[in-house]
Design a protein around this motif. Sequence first.
Motif, PDB file in Angstrom:
ATOM      1  N   THR A  60       1.009  -1.089   0.026  1.00 14.25           N
ATOM      2  CA  THR A  60      -0.065  -0.083   0.013  1.00 14.25           C
ATOM      3  C   THR A  60       0.911   1.292   0.137  1.00 14.25           C
ATOM      4  O   THR A  60       0.622   2.041  -0.593  1.00 14.25           O
ATOM      5  N   SER A 102      -7.078  -1.420  -7.294  1.00 14.20           N
ATOM      6  CA  SER A 102      -6.837  -2.659  -6.139  1.00 14.20           C
ATOM      7  C   SER A 102      -7.043  -3.799  -6.750  1.00 14.20           C
ATOM      8  O   SER A 102      -7.656  -4.224  -7.751  1.00 14.20           O
ATOM      9  N   ASP A 122      -7.245  -6.458  -4.579  1.00 18.18           N
ATOM     10  CA  ASP A 122      -7.367  -7.295  -3.043  1.00 18.18           C
ATOM     11  C   ASP A 122      -8.799  -7.862  -3.061  1.00 18.18           C
ATOM     12  O   ASP A 122      -9.828  -6.874  -3.112  1.00 18.18           O
ATOM     13  N   LYS A 133      -7.561  -1.966   4.403  1.00 18.05           N
ATOM     14  CA  LYS A 133      -8.012  -0.840   3.279  1.00 18.05           C
ATOM     15  C   LYS A 133      -6.992   0.256   3.609  1.00 18.05           C
ATOM     16  O   LYS A 133      -7.101   0.810   4.643  1.00 18.05           O
ATOM     17  N   PRO A 134      -6.448   0.932   2.514  1.00 18.28           N
ATOM     18  CA  PRO A 134      -5.991   2.174   2.860  1.00 18.28           C
ATOM     19  C   PRO A 134      -6.780   3.368   3.271  1.00 18.28           C
ATOM     20  O   PRO A 134      -7.791   3.659   2.757  1.00 18.28           O
ATOM     21  N   GLU A 164      -3.876   7.732   4.062  1.00 12.87           N
ATOM     22  CA  GLU A 164      -2.730   6.901   3.332  1.00 12.87           C
ATOM     23  C   GLU A 164      -2.619   6.957   1.907  1.00 12.87           C
ATOM     24  O   GLU A 164      -1.549   6.818   1.219  1.00 12.87           O
ATOM     25  N   ARG A 165      -4.029   7.469   1.392  1.00 13.60           N
ATOM     26  CA  ARG A 165      -4.032   7.459  -0.047  1.00 13.60           C
ATOM     27  C   ARG A 165      -3.425   8.534  -0.548  1.00 13.60           C
ATOM     28  O   ARG A 165      -2.908   8.824  -1.705  1.00 13.60           O
ATOM     29  N   HIS A 181      -7.775   5.888  -5.999  1.00 14.52           N
ATOM     30  CA  HIS A 181      -8.071   4.521  -5.726  1.00 14.52           C
ATOM     31  C   HIS A 181      -9.173   3.719  -6.401  1.00 14.52           C
ATOM     32  O   HIS A 181     -10.436   4.316  -6.190  1.00 14.52           O
TER      33      HIS A 181
END
Length: 332
Positions: free
Chosen positions: A30, A46, A48, A62-63, A67-68, A73
């Motif tokens: 990530t 993603s 995932d 999950k980001p 974090e993104r 995304h």
Amino acid sequence: METSETLQERADARFERALFLTGATASGKTALGVELAQALDAEIISMDSMAIYRGMDVGAAKPTLEERRGIAHHMLDVAQPWQEYSAIDYLRESKRALDDVLARGKTALFVGGTPLYLKTLLFGAFDGPGADPEYRDALRRRAASEGVDSLWRELDACDHATALRLHPNDVKRVVRALEVYRLTGKPISERQREFSAPPLVSPGRVFILTWRRESLYARIERRVDLMMASGFLAEVERLTALERPMSATSSQAVGYRELAEVLRGETTLEDAVVKIKQHTRNLAKRQETWFRSLERDGARRVDADGKTLDELRDEILELVAREKMLPRETNT
């Protein structure tokens, strides 16, 4: 001519503007993905299989929005936790996301550790016959009353090759294999071989983030502890309290299954955490086994031990530029 039963989804030249970052669970995909996306003016798609579900945030790692860091995304929160979601569903929807990314003139960076999703993107996927809900329900009732081993033994008798690669506890895929045999009269392994193909996207575009085994296991331990401190149990409690039960796929995800047992009074929280860590290590082993096979097709290992995030980013960017993996206007 391909029919609905023999459909094989195929990639095309659009993937010349796509890269893939994968690796075992807890390998740091990530954070590295965001660094790469910023450097490449890319958006992230993603890969995932649990991040597709709404409400499965902590346990799917999950980001967060923070974090993104402003990077778009895609393929997050696209299904309800009670829905079944197949690899074919993922392939079709992720290709639509790819179209959207390319329409904005961006590079697409696929990030995630679900081998089946990556496999469908690289090699295509055989779309078998439709579901038989009554037969599936009957098999699941049998699994509940006779044990999951009974279904696996039946599969072993009619499709030994598929039984060898499936764990008896993988009820979803065991049921699907039995269903295909019932509907077509052929083992799913035979039908998949009939429509196998060489890679449709060069595996050389795939970067596999790897760690020494002991380093990865230490990262898994820390991440599970962080998940528990971040409200993982409360998340599972919310999901199991929904009016509609979680699907066979979402409810069996590592962590969700073990914590649901805690909520049903079948085990203690302490024992469940131990199991989550062990089952996550087992998952990482399975992922690494498949990634090693992908390396033989040309995927690139990126060793992470002893390197900073900046160093890992720069190592991949150098490869991308040197081997001209992206069109000139997006290459670095």
